[in-house]
Design a protein around this motif. Structure first.
Motif, PDB file in Angstrom:
ATOM      1  N   PRO A   9      19.720 -97.427 105.414  1.00  0.00           N
ATOM      2  CA  PRO A   9      19.354 -98.481 106.617  1.00  0.00           C
ATOM      3  C   PRO A   9      20.331 -99.798 106.253  1.00  0.00           C
ATOM      4  O   PRO A   9      20.532-100.563 107.267  1.00  0.00           O
ATOM      5  CB  PRO A   9      17.830 -98.694 106.237  1.00  0.00           C
ATOM      6  CG  PRO A   9      17.616 -98.170 105.050  1.00  0.00           C
ATOM      7  CD  PRO A   9      18.346 -97.107 104.649  1.00  0.00           C
ATOM      8  N   GLY A  10      20.768 -99.990 105.063  1.00  0.00           N
ATOM      9  CA  GLY A  10      21.627-101.058 104.923  1.00  0.00           C
ATOM     10  C   GLY A  10      23.133-101.281 105.288  1.00  0.00           C
ATOM     11  O   GLY A  10      23.802-101.935 105.121  1.00  0.00           O
ATOM     12  N   GLY A  11      23.435 -99.799 105.619  1.00  0.00           N
ATOM     13  CA  GLY A  11      24.762 -99.503 105.996  1.00  0.00           C
ATOM     14  C   GLY A  11      25.970 -99.452 104.782  1.00  0.00           C
ATOM     15  O   GLY A  11      25.277 -99.434 103.518  1.00  0.00           O
ATOM     16  N   GLY A 139      24.471 -95.169  96.530  1.00  0.00           N
ATOM     17  CA  GLY A 139      23.408 -95.328  97.641  1.00  0.00           C
ATOM     18  C   GLY A 139      23.968 -94.810  98.956  1.00  0.00           C
ATOM     19  O   GLY A 139      23.244 -94.229 100.098  1.00  0.00           O
ATOM     20  N   TRP A 140      25.066 -94.987  99.047  1.00  0.00           N
ATOM     21  CA  TRP A 140      25.931 -94.581 100.387  1.00  0.00           C
ATOM     22  C   TRP A 140      26.365 -93.151 100.301  1.00  0.00           C
ATOM     23  O   TRP A 140      26.520 -92.787 101.558  1.00  0.00           O
ATOM     24  CB  TRP A 140      27.064 -95.653 100.449  1.00  0.00           C
ATOM     25  CG  TRP A 140      27.793 -95.731 101.728  1.00  0.00           C
ATOM     26  CD1 TRP A 140      29.455 -95.439 101.744  1.00  0.00           C
ATOM     27  CD2 TRP A 140      27.489 -95.826 102.909  1.00  0.00           C
ATOM     28  NE1 TRP A 140      29.729 -95.578 103.072  1.00  0.00           N
ATOM     29  CE2 TRP A 140      28.501 -95.832 103.927  1.00  0.00           C
ATOM     30  CE3 TRP A 140      25.998 -96.080 103.395  1.00  0.00           C
ATOM     31  CZ2 TRP A 140      28.324 -95.707 105.340  1.00  0.00           C
ATOM     32  CZ3 TRP A 140      26.146 -96.366 104.937  1.00  0.00           C
ATOM     33  CH2 TRP A 140      27.201 -96.009 105.599  1.00  0.00           C
ATOM     34  N   MET A 141      26.219 -92.514  99.508  1.00  0.00           N
ATOM     35  CA  MET A 141      26.357 -91.226  99.311  1.00  0.00           C
ATOM     36  C   MET A 141      25.238 -90.139  99.946  1.00  0.00           C
ATOM     37  O   MET A 141      25.224 -89.223 100.053  1.00  0.00           O
ATOM     38  CB  MET A 141      27.081 -90.334  97.876  1.00  0.00           C
ATOM     39  CG  MET A 141      28.173 -91.224  97.499  1.00  0.00           C
ATOM     40  SD  MET A 141      29.348 -91.079  98.793  1.00  0.00           S
ATOM     41  CE  MET A 141      29.823 -92.710  98.600  1.00  0.00           C
TER      42      MET A 141
END
Ligand code: HEM
Length: 148
Positions: A9-11, A139-141
């Motif tokens: 959700p944070g992009g 986290g983005w993975m």
């Protein structure tokens, strides 16, 4: 089976890049050695089935990652030179990475980082910044939700 893609959700993460002094102190060879050992850990972990199954395959995969980490830690952009645009989230899409897989990946890296100052000349003062980068960027993975 259709797979729901999870978008954090944070992009894209706003994480600070690791200090370029890390490459200046370690050099390319030690970074490659560190990533080889990290992939040995991955090969024995809960996420081992995502990675190549043979020692040679794991070693080859570790070298692609090491090329990325050399640039990230302040060295030449080896990954871009060899493989093009990193687009890391897109390159991880073939693998269903959920939060548990991310935690396991981080635990493998942590085991390697414990002795990193002695084994690979990793500058100890820059370990906290590097850990913060791994935590934020990984986290983005994540592309798979808990109930997929
Ligand atoms: C800081 C976060 C991460 C970074 C910088 C990173 C970096 C990379 C790089 C550079 C590659 C090589 C891509 C290529 O083949 O060209 C790769 C592959 C891969 N990563 Fe990550 N990764 C991260 C997080 C994760 C996480 C959390 C997982 C979950 C288990 C993961 C699983 C994989 C898998 C399965 C591959 C393919 C391995 C193969 O070559 O067979 N990564 N990663």
């Amino acid at each position: 089976m259709r797979r729901e893609i999870y978008v954090p959700p944070g992009g894209p993460p706003r994480v600070e890049r690791p200090d370029p002094a890390i490459y200046a102190i370690m050099g390319e060879e030690a970074i490659f050695a560190m990533l080889e050992d990290f992939y040995v850990e991955l090969g024995q972990s809960e996420v081992a089935d995502m990675f190549p199954q043979s020692p040679e395959g794991l070693r080859a995969a570790s070298h692609r990652s090491a090329a990325f980490f050399v640039g990230l830690l302040g060295g030449p952009p080896l990954y871009q030179m060899r493989f093009g645009n990193p687009a890391m989230r897109a390159r991880h899409m073939p693998f269903a990475i959920d939060e548990a897989a991310r935690q396991e990946w981080l635990a493998c890296f942590n085991r390697v980082l414990i002795d990193a100052p002695v084994r690979y000349n990793f500058p100890a003062e820059h370990l906290p910044g590097f850990r913060a980068f791994l935590d934020g960027f990984s986290g983005w993975m994540v592309n798979t939700g808990p109930e997929s």
